[in-house]
Write an enzyme that holds these catalytic residues in place. Structure first.
Site, PDB file in Angstrom:
ATOM      1  N   ASP A 325      32.117  56.943   4.691  1.00  0.00           N
ATOM      2  CA  ASP A 325      32.377  57.903   3.900  1.00  0.00           C
ATOM      3  C   ASP A 325      31.822  59.687   3.754  1.00  0.00           C
ATOM      4  OD1 ASP A 325      34.247  56.721   2.236  1.00  0.00           O
ATOM      5  OD2 ASP A 325      32.972  56.976   0.410  1.00  0.00           O
ATOM      6  N   ASP A 326      31.751  60.201   3.291  1.00  0.00           N
ATOM      7  CA  ASP A 326      31.076  62.166   3.255  1.00  0.00           C
ATOM      8  C   ASP A 326      30.724  62.574   4.549  1.00  0.00           C
ATOM      9  OD1 ASP A 326      30.669  60.809   0.547  1.00  0.00           O
ATOM     10  OD2 ASP A 326      29.122  60.623   0.364  1.00  0.00           O
ATOM     11  N   HIS A 467      28.302  55.238   5.446  1.00  0.00           N
ATOM     12  CA  HIS A 467      28.312  56.812   5.333  1.00  0.00           C
ATOM     13  C   HIS A 467      27.945  57.028   6.541  1.00  0.00           C
ATOM     14  CE1 HIS A 467      27.949  55.086   0.894  1.00  0.00           C
ATOM     15  NE2 HIS A 467      28.691  56.387   0.428  1.00  0.00           N
TER      16      HIS A 467
END
Length: 499
Positions: A325-326, A467
């Site tokens: 993610d991100d 992440h």
């Protein structure tokens, strides 16, 4: 008469008709020294004022977008500031409340981090023409007995310098505006502090991920029974969490040392209102994210059973979906792609639209490597607190930029923080994807602990959350993939997991 006056005047001559030469020399030297000192201090004042003004103007003139949205915690707003400036990109999130003093304290801290980042860039630029840089500031909120704890995580890198990470906490009573200190938690009782000191030191040495990285002399110093040593803490739902400074009581490979102590373990040491809460917390709260995962698993299992009817002779292989993610991030995402390629592993990347806009080439390289792309919103807000226009904009803008840059239109969506409701579901046709294995890589920033969480929680069909903006995740990924491969897991994308 005139003669008498003359005589009178002549009788009143001063004692010294002239000064000593030494006195003149001393007075002259003193005057010169005073003039030089005044000139020096004037120069310093003007130079520092100019420098401060220049830095402030640089900070203020950097183009950025600022968004504010209600969080899922009553009375708390999330402020998001994003800059895609070529010279100083950053993505910042921090909490704000109805209490001015708390807000000012948080803003001052954020402003300091931002100023230091820009100062570091200016220093690095003196010897380098072009270089990548980025500042990421995010935060996590915990609630315990009506007290909010905000854990602010900073991740900064500039050029080839080693990345900087830090964790800083704020505690707030949202009703009164009071800030909660460690003294409040343990009722200012020094004996309680001594016991916490000993327990914390024991737990540091019991942590397998830390044991080989601890610096004994520094551990002894930073766990001494001094209130200041334990001020960086959070009151989570069932435990108190202490955060220690990066590269202080352990070497840099350990990440940020963290010690979590369940309230029940230290019940007699806690102030009264925390002891009372322990009884209330014995009833587990439903896990919204896990419920959604269970629904996904039910659907997926049904499909697998149908496949088994048609292909009974084919043994079912364990499968796992790695998700990140991100991102994208120019350094971390690139390293993760290299590691995935070594294991011929496919993964799913849930991207922020704002970062795809700034790093289109990285997003494109993820797609070209054969990985699946997912939508993770534009600015990472809590969509359950947003109005319909905001929700639609966050999702649709991200879908559009991902398709424009990579040619692949995302078909899956992971809501920021795993937070969603019926309203969010109704405003998108994308499939909602959560996770069942949270590596907490954003929290511990420890490459070794990444593997520890995977070992403890991964099973057939797991969706692992990581992440691709943390260096420690890139550092620890190889060990994770090696472990999963050795245990006969097949690496698949989210879409492949549902087949």
């Amino acid at each position: 008469m005139n003669e008498s006056i003359k005589r009178s005047f002549s009788m009143k001559k001063p004692k010294f008709t002239e000064r000593f030469p030494l006195l003149d020399i001393m007075l002259t030297c003193m005057t010169i020294v005073l003039v030089l000192c005044f000139g020096y201090f004037l120069f310093v004042f003007l130079n520092s004022s100019t420098s401060a003004t220049s830095s402030l103007s640089v900070t203020d003139t950097i183009p950025s977008t600022i968004d504010e949205i209600e969080s899922s915690f009553s009375g708390i707003k999330i402020v998001t500031e994003i800059s895609n400036d070529l010279n100083a990109p950053f993505a910042i999130q921090y909490p704000q409340s109805k209490h001015i003093q708390f807000n000012d304290e948080v803003k001052k801290y954020i402003k300091t981090l931002k100023y230091n980042y820009l100062t570091d860039i200016a220093a690095y630029k003196q010897n380098h023409q072009t270089f990548p840089s980025e500042l990421n500031i995010s935060f996590e909120t915990f609630e315990h007995n009506g007290i909010y704890s905000f854990v602010i995580v900073k991740n900064e890198y500039i050029g080839d310098n080693e990345g900087e990470i830090s964790i800083h906490t704020f505690r707030l009573n949202p009703d009164t505006g009071d800030r909660i200190t460690i003294e409040h938690v343990f009722d200012y009782h020094l004996q309680h502090l001594l016991e916490i000191s000993q327990l914390t030191e024991e737990r540091l040495y019991q942590d397998e991920a830390l044991i080989n990285h601890l610096l004994p002399e520094q551990v002894a110093i930073h766990t001494q029974p001094i209130w200041e040593n334990f001020q960086n803490f959070a009151l989570a739902e069932n435990e108190i969490i202490f955060y220690f400074e990066y590269n202080k009581l352990a070497n840099s490979e350990a990440g940020i040392p963290i010690v979590a102590i369940p309230y029940q373990t230290i019940n007699p040491l806690l102030t009264e209102f925390l002891q009372a809460l322990i009884v209330e917390e014995k009833t587990e709260k439903p896990n919204t994210a896990q419920s959604a995962i269970n629904q996904q698993e039910a659907t997926k299992n049904k499909e697998i059973r149908n496949n088994n009817v048609e292909h009974e002779e084919i043994p079912k292989q364990k499968r796992v979906a790695l998700t990140f993610d991100d991102g994208p991030d120019p350094k971390v995402t690139t390293r993760i792609l290299e590691t995935l390629e070594r294991y011929d592993a496919k993964a799913t990347f849930f991207m922020l639209g704002s970062r795809v806009e700034y790093y289109p080439e990285i997003a494109k390289s993820v797609h070209e490597a054969g990985h699946e792309l997912g939508n993770h919103s534009w600015t990472h807000p809590d969509l359950t607190k947003a109005n319909n226009d905001k929700i639609a904009s966050e999702i649709d803008r991200t879908t559009t930029i991902i398709e424009e840059v990579t040619g692949q239109k995302p078909e899956i969506f992971r809501p920021p923080y795993g937070a969603f409701n019926d309203n969010v579901l109704n405003l998108t046709d994308l499939s909602m994807i959560l996770w069942d294995v949270d590596t907490l890589d954003w929290k511990h920033r420890n490459a070794s602990q990444l593997l520890s969480y995977v070992k403890q929680n991964t099973r057939d069909g797991s969706i692992i959350l990581m992440h691709d903006i943390h260096t420690s995740t890139a550092d620890g990924l190889d060990a994770v993939l090696a472990y999963l491969a050795e245990n006969d897991f097949q690496f698949v994308t989210i879409s492949e997991l549902s087949e």
